[in-house]
Design a protein around this motif. Structure first.
Motif, PDB file in Angstrom:
ATOM      1  N   ASP A  69      -9.885   5.998   2.323  1.00 53.23           N
ATOM      2  CA  ASP A  69      -9.694   7.319   2.922  1.00 53.23           C
ATOM      3  C   ASP A  69      -8.236   7.792   2.881  1.00 53.23           C
ATOM      4  N   ASN A  70      -7.442   7.219   1.994  1.00 52.31           N
ATOM      5  CA  ASN A  70      -6.033   7.608   1.901  1.00 52.31           C
ATOM      6  C   ASN A  70      -5.934   9.007   1.287  1.00 52.31           C
ATOM      7  N   VAL A  71      -5.664   9.989   2.131  1.00 52.79           N
ATOM      8  CA  VAL A  71      -5.669  11.394   1.696  1.00 52.79           C
ATOM      9  C   VAL A  71      -4.604  11.654   0.635  1.00 52.79           C
ATOM     10  N   ASN A  72      -3.421  11.064   0.790  1.00 52.45           N
ATOM     11  CA  ASN A  72      -2.342  11.298  -0.173  1.00 52.45           C
ATOM     12  C   ASN A  72      -2.718  10.802  -1.567  1.00 52.45           C
ATOM     13  N   ALA A  73      -3.329   9.620  -1.619  1.00 59.47           N
ATOM     14  CA  ALA A  73      -3.750   9.069  -2.910  1.00 59.47           C
ATOM     15  C   ALA A  73      -4.886   9.890  -3.516  1.00 59.47           C
ATOM     16  N   LEU A  74      -5.797  10.344  -2.668  1.00 56.73           N
ATOM     17  CA  LEU A  74      -6.889  11.194  -3.151  1.00 56.73           C
ATOM     18  C   LEU A  74      -6.350  12.487  -3.750  1.00 56.73           C
ATOM     19  N   LEU A 129     -12.856  15.328  -6.191  1.00 55.15           N
ATOM     20  CA  LEU A 129     -11.887  14.719  -5.281  1.00 55.15           C
ATOM     21  C   LEU A 129     -11.336  15.735  -4.295  1.00 55.15           C
ATOM     22  N   ARG A 130     -11.090  16.961  -4.779  1.00 60.13           N
ATOM     23  CA  ARG A 130     -10.568  17.990  -3.879  1.00 60.13           C
ATOM     24  C   ARG A 130     -11.587  18.303  -2.773  1.00 60.13           C
ATOM     25  N   ASN A 131     -12.853  18.310  -3.118  1.00 55.33           N
ATOM     26  CA  ASN A 131     -13.892  18.539  -2.111  1.00 55.33           C
ATOM     27  C   ASN A 131     -13.910  17.389  -1.083  1.00 55.33           C
ATOM     28  N   LEU A 132     -13.728  16.164  -1.606  1.00 59.22           N
ATOM     29  CA  LEU A 132     -13.695  15.007  -0.732  1.00 59.22           C
ATOM     30  C   LEU A 132     -12.516  15.072   0.229  1.00 59.22           C
ATOM     31  N   ILE A 133     -11.350  15.540  -0.307  1.00 57.89           N
ATOM     32  CA  ILE A 133     -10.160  15.687   0.534  1.00 57.89           C
ATOM     33  C   ILE A 133     -10.409  16.701   1.648  1.00 57.89           C
ATOM     34  N   CYS A 134     -11.043  17.810   1.298  1.00 52.11           N
ATOM     35  CA  CYS A 134     -11.348  18.844   2.315  1.00 52.11           C
ATOM     36  C   CYS A 134     -12.268  18.299   3.389  1.00 52.11           C
ATOM     37  N   GLU A 138       3.874  14.205 -14.080  1.00 48.85           N
ATOM     38  CA  GLU A 138       2.853  14.534 -15.073  1.00 48.85           C
ATOM     39  C   GLU A 138       2.563  13.365 -16.010  1.00 48.85           C
ATOM     40  N   LYS A 139       2.335  12.229 -15.371  1.00 51.84           N
ATOM     41  CA  LYS A 139       1.897  11.034 -16.097  1.00 51.84           C
ATOM     42  C   LYS A 139       0.510  10.676 -15.546  1.00 51.84           C
ATOM     43  N   PRO A 140      -0.500  11.437 -15.945  1.00 54.35           N
ATOM     44  CA  PRO A 140      -1.820  11.327 -15.305  1.00 54.35           C
ATOM     45  C   PRO A 140      -2.499   9.978 -15.463  1.00 54.35           C
ATOM     46  N   VAL A 141      -2.367   9.353 -16.615  1.00 54.71           N
ATOM     47  CA  VAL A 141      -3.045   8.064 -16.830  1.00 54.71           C
ATOM     48  C   VAL A 141      -2.513   7.022 -15.850  1.00 54.71           C
ATOM     49  N   GLU A 142      -1.172   6.969 -15.740  1.00 53.98           N
ATOM     50  CA  GLU A 142      -0.550   6.018 -14.819  1.00 53.98           C
ATOM     51  C   GLU A 142      -0.880   6.371 -13.370  1.00 53.98           C
ATOM     52  N   ALA A 143      -0.862   7.684 -13.074  1.00 57.77           N
ATOM     53  CA  ALA A 143      -1.160   8.125 -11.714  1.00 57.77           C
ATOM     54  C   ALA A 143      -2.584   7.747 -11.308  1.00 57.77           C
ATOM     55  N   ILE A 144      -3.537   7.984 -12.192  1.00 59.54           N
ATOM     56  CA  ILE A 144      -4.938   7.663 -11.889  1.00 59.54           C
ATOM     57  C   ILE A 144      -5.107   6.169 -11.650  1.00 59.54           C
ATOM     58  N   ARG A 145      -4.430   5.368 -12.465  1.00 57.42           N
ATOM     59  CA  ARG A 145      -4.528   3.913 -12.327  1.00 57.42           C
ATOM     60  C   ARG A 145      -3.990   3.447 -10.975  1.00 57.42           C
ATOM     61  N   VAL A 146      -2.783   3.887 -10.625  1.00 54.30           N
ATOM     62  CA  VAL A 146      -2.148   3.419  -9.382  1.00 54.30           C
ATOM     63  C   VAL A 146      -2.837   4.011  -8.152  1.00 54.30           C
ATOM     64  N   CYS A 147      -3.197   5.292  -8.234  1.00 58.00           N
ATOM     65  CA  CYS A 147      -3.912   5.917  -7.111  1.00 58.00           C
ATOM     66  C   CYS A 147      -5.231   5.192  -6.842  1.00 58.00           C
ATOM     67  N   SER A 148      -5.894   4.782  -7.920  1.00 56.89           N
ATOM     68  CA  SER A 148      -7.168   4.069  -7.776  1.00 56.89           C
ATOM     69  C   SER A 148      -6.956   2.720  -7.099  1.00 56.89           C
ATOM     70  N   GLU A 149      -5.827   2.063  -7.400  1.00 53.95           N
ATOM     71  CA  GLU A 149      -5.498   0.789  -6.745  1.00 53.95           C
ATOM     72  C   GLU A 149      -5.314   0.991  -5.244  1.00 53.95           C
ATOM     73  N   ILE A 180       0.835  -1.211   0.000  1.00 53.11           N
ATOM     74  CA  ILE A 180       0.000   0.000   0.000  1.00 53.11           C
ATOM     75  C   ILE A 180       0.863   1.253   0.000  1.00 53.11           C
ATOM     76  N   ARG A 181       1.867   1.295   0.899  1.00 49.69           N
ATOM     77  CA  ARG A 181       2.722   2.491   0.991  1.00 49.69           C
ATOM     78  C   ARG A 181       3.529   2.696  -0.290  1.00 49.69           C
ATOM     79  N   SER A 182       3.983   1.588  -0.884  1.00 49.50           N
ATOM     80  CA  SER A 182       4.758   1.693  -2.123  1.00 49.50           C
ATOM     81  C   SER A 182       3.898   2.220  -3.261  1.00 49.50           C
ATOM     82  N   LYS A 183       2.707   1.672  -3.403  1.00 49.45           N
ATOM     83  CA  LYS A 183       1.804   2.144  -4.463  1.00 49.45           C
ATOM     84  C   LYS A 183       1.402   3.603  -4.237  1.00 49.45           C
ATOM     85  N   GLU A 184       1.226   3.973  -2.983  1.00 47.41           N
ATOM     86  CA  GLU A 184       0.895   5.368  -2.661  1.00 47.41           C
ATOM     87  C   GLU A 184       2.001   6.308  -3.159  1.00 47.41           C
ATOM     88  N   ARG A 185       3.253   5.904  -2.933  1.00 46.30           N
ATOM     89  CA  ARG A 185       4.383   6.752  -3.348  1.00 46.30           C
ATOM     90  C   ARG A 185       4.587   6.710  -4.866  1.00 46.30           C
TER      91      ARG A 185
END
Length: 286
Positions: free
Chosen positions: A255-260, A279-284, A237-248, A223-228
């Motif tokens: 409720d992982n704030v960093n991933a959100l 998502l930003r509203n959810l983070i707030c 600035e690799k949004p497609v990859e970021a969205i995929r891994v963050c979603s995992e 979990i921590r590795s995927k988060e990082r």
């Protein structure tokens, strides 16, 4: 000064020199009771009662003898509950005993084992730390503390505790094997974090992939590795990859704030503004 182990030999010598010194025998009984040496404590209290004690000494010895008998009964119940795998009941009995037998390392280790069985590793660590101080050269306690921290994902504290084990016994096989594993993992994570600070996100991602390969069985490191990695893709600035891994990550920890946050940034880079704002509203709110 709280140095009961140092006091006991002196009290024993006093009693050898003067067998009817009831104050010394009573004091030794108190210390033995606190250490959980119930049979020895009872022997001292009974001998106090047979040696013409003062009225106060007699009352105290009788009171402590009753307390010692109660501890014997509770310990028997705690052991029976543990053998029956009724760990909650065992913990209840041990809680009562350890209010009196505060320096009993074995009972603290037993309660720690109950906490582990009940999925409460941090409480187990607290008891094991106490046991490591109460019992000399307690390599087993340090080993267990280290493995518990490791399973919680705290590799730095795990490394610190396993080093304490090896200070006591550098040839301890389990501690040495665990030390090599934790040291390797710790080195990878530290290296990855340094690369992130330098903005070398591709290299950092590779390091965190190595972390997951090094320790695939403890989910906390995955979990921590995927988060990082999610963070690295977002910053790189690799949004497609970021969205995929963050979603995992968020499937495992909703409720992982960093991933959100990092997924929100990735959505904005991809010009998916509605998703990013949501998502930003959810983070707030979080």
């Amino acid at each position: 000064m709280g140095k009961s182990k140092a006091a006991l030999p002196d009290l024993t010598k006093v009693i050898e020199l003067k067998m009817d010194f009831t104050a010394a025998r009573l004091q030794r009984g108190h210390l033995l009771l606190k250490q959980g040496k119930l049979d020895e404590a009872e022997d001292d209290f009974k001998k106090v009662l047979k040696s013409n004690p003062s009225e106060n000494e007699e009352k105290e010895a009788q009171s402590q003898l009753i307390k010692s008998d109660e501890m014997q009964r509770l310990r028997s119940q705690a052991l029976d509950a543990f053998e029956s795998s009724d760990y909650i009941a065992a913990i209840t009995f041990l809680d009562k005993i350890l209010e009196v037998c505060v320096w009993d390392a074995e009972l603290r280790e037993l309660r720690a084992e109950c906490f582990i069985k009940e999925g409460e590793p941090r409480k187990a660590i607290s008891d094991l730390k106490a046991a490591s101080k109460l019992k000399n050269d307690n390599t087993e306690a340090f080993y267990k503390i280290s493995t518990l921290y490791y399973e919680l994902g705290d590799h730095e504290l795990s490394l610190s505790e396993v080093r304490e084990c090896l200070k006591l016994d550098q040839d301890h096989k389990r501690c040495f094997a665990h030390y090599k594993q934790v040291k390797k993992l710790n080195k990878l994570i530290k290296s990855a974090e340094e690369l992130i600070k330098e903005g070398r996100y591709t290299d950092a991602t590779s390091k965190y992939e190595s972390v997951m390969k090094t320790e695939p069985s403890v989910s906390e490191y995955t979990i921590r590795s995927k988060e990082r990695i999610c963070h690295c893709f977002s910053k790189d600035e690799k949004p497609v990859e970021a969205i995929r891994v963050c979603s995992e990550v968020l499937q495992m920890e909703p409720d992982n704030v960093n991933a959100l946050k990092d997924r929100a940034e990735a959505y904005l880079i991809e010009e998916m503004y509605d998703e990013g704002k949501s998502l930003r509203n959810l983070i707030c709110d979080t």
